[in-house]
Design a protein around this motif. Sequence first.
Motif, short mmCIF file in Angstrom:
data_model
loop_
_atom_site.label_atom_id
_atom_site.label_comp_id
_atom_site.label_asym_id
_atom_site.label_seq_id
_atom_site.Cartn_x
_atom_site.Cartn_y
_atom_site.Cartn_z
N UNK A 7 0.85 -1.19 0.00
CA UNK A 7 0.00 0.00 0.00
C UNK A 7 0.89 1.24 0.00
N UNK A 8 0.57 2.19 -0.88
CA UNK A 8 1.34 3.44 -0.95
C UNK A 8 0.57 4.53 -0.22
N UNK A 9 1.23 5.08 0.81
CA UNK A 9 0.60 6.11 1.64
C UNK A 9 1.42 7.39 1.58
N UNK A 10 0.76 8.49 1.28
CA UNK A 10 1.41 9.81 1.33
C UNK A 10 0.89 10.55 2.55
N UNK A 11 1.82 11.05 3.37
CA UNK A 11 1.42 11.79 4.57
C UNK A 11 1.99 13.20 4.47
N UNK A 12 1.10 14.18 4.47
CA UNK A 12 1.49 15.59 4.39
C UNK A 12 1.51 16.13 5.82
N UNK A 13 2.73 16.31 6.34
CA UNK A 13 2.93 16.65 7.76
C UNK A 13 3.06 18.16 7.96
N UNK A 35 1.14 -3.28 7.51
CA UNK A 35 2.50 -3.58 7.99
C UNK A 35 3.58 -3.37 6.92
N UNK A 36 3.24 -3.66 5.67
CA UNK A 36 4.23 -3.56 4.58
C UNK A 36 4.06 -2.30 3.75
N UNK A 37 3.33 -1.33 4.27
CA UNK A 37 3.07 -0.10 3.51
C UNK A 37 4.37 0.63 3.17
N UNK A 38 4.33 1.32 2.03
CA UNK A 38 5.43 2.22 1.67
C UNK A 38 4.92 3.64 1.92
N UNK A 39 5.53 4.30 2.90
CA UNK A 39 5.05 5.61 3.32
C UNK A 39 5.98 6.70 2.79
N UNK A 40 5.40 7.70 2.17
CA UNK A 40 6.14 8.90 1.76
C UNK A 40 5.68 10.06 2.63
N UNK A 41 6.63 10.84 3.10
CA UNK A 41 6.32 11.98 3.96
C UNK A 41 6.63 13.28 3.23
N UNK A 42 5.72 14.23 3.33
CA UNK A 42 6.01 15.62 2.96
C UNK A 42 6.13 16.36 4.29
N UNK A 43 7.31 16.94 4.56
CA UNK A 43 7.57 17.43 5.93
C UNK A 43 8.62 18.53 5.92
N UNK A 44 8.55 19.40 6.92
CA UNK A 44 9.55 20.45 7.08
C UNK A 44 10.85 19.89 7.64
N UNK A 45 11.97 20.61 7.47
CA UNK A 45 13.28 20.06 7.86
C UNK A 45 13.47 19.85 9.36
N UNK A 46 12.83 20.68 10.20
CA UNK A 46 13.05 20.52 11.66
C UNK A 46 12.30 19.31 12.22
N UNK A 47 11.16 18.97 11.61
CA UNK A 47 10.34 17.85 12.12
C UNK A 47 10.74 16.50 11.55
N UNK A 48 11.42 16.50 10.39
CA UNK A 48 11.75 15.23 9.71
C UNK A 48 12.50 14.22 10.59
N UNK A 49 13.45 14.64 11.45
CA UNK A 49 14.21 13.64 12.23
C UNK A 49 13.36 12.79 13.18
#
Length: 311
Positions: A7-13, A35-49
């Motif tokens: 499953x492909x999941x995009x999360x806009x953070x 459990x086997x999802x492929x997650x892509x995150x859209x996120x700012x640099x300070x929160x990414x870690x």
Amino acid sequence: KCNAIPVKILIICSNLIGDTILSTGVIKHFVDQYKDAKISLVIGPTAAPIFRNYKNIDEVIIFKKRKFNFHWIDILKKTYKIKWDIVVDFRSSALSYFLKNKKKYIFKKQKGLHHIDQLNSSFGFLCSKLFVPTSLDEENEVSQMLEKKFKHIVVFPGGNWIPKLWSDKNYNIVMKSLLKKYNNIKFILVGSAKEKENYYRNLVNGIDEKLIIDLFGCNLTLTSAFMKKSDLFLGNDSGLMHLAVSNQLRVISLFGPTDDKIYGPYGENNIVIRTKENLDYFKSIHIDANKSYMNSIKTNTVIDVIEKLLK
């Protein structure tokens, strides 16, 4: 036997650490469900870690805010060709309406509810199990550093807005007062390298440095690992306060011109100490962004609350 397509999941953070930590209960829900999802995150640099130890992260798309919201065009270019199974949008942005998806979850803010209760209401499932995983290396480092004979109090004097910051000298008074009464306390100081520059000298003034564990400038997940094994958190309204909550660390948080009903530490055992002035007062005045409004919280009040918890 055919392998199932993940499953492909995009999360806009959010680009804020605090809001991102508050959203990790939602992300954990999807991680547990797929459990086997492929997650892509859209996120700012300070929160990414925050996500460095998540196992399902396929791609991290870092955005830096640009004039006229041009950063959204950059993000669209990177995401519009993909057919997403699920899009989760914490920013209530227009982006999610332009993307191909089977199902989308868009966060809708509601007035008067704690941010996590807003998430529960918006998404229709339990969002309160905040989750910032730590690595084995980080946990081993904590085990080597923390001695069981000490109680460890995490102290965060920083934050992203000067009006809500209690003075570093006040934190120093609290720490010294506790050390006079208890011989089994160590303080773990947390925050960014910049916050170390701003506060460290006043914070540790007159305190034996053997009783200080300096985590200023350390990554968020190592900080999280230390919080997991600590006894108490004392700090301002901040992302690191929510990080403490995510580790079930008992929190004492100081509030003034920000709304503890929406952004207070989530959970029954956590304590908010407010200024004498209530939120309506702060809404009625012009806030000077270069001045703290936290002076009506007295050091004795904070010391008394900590002592009750230590007993």
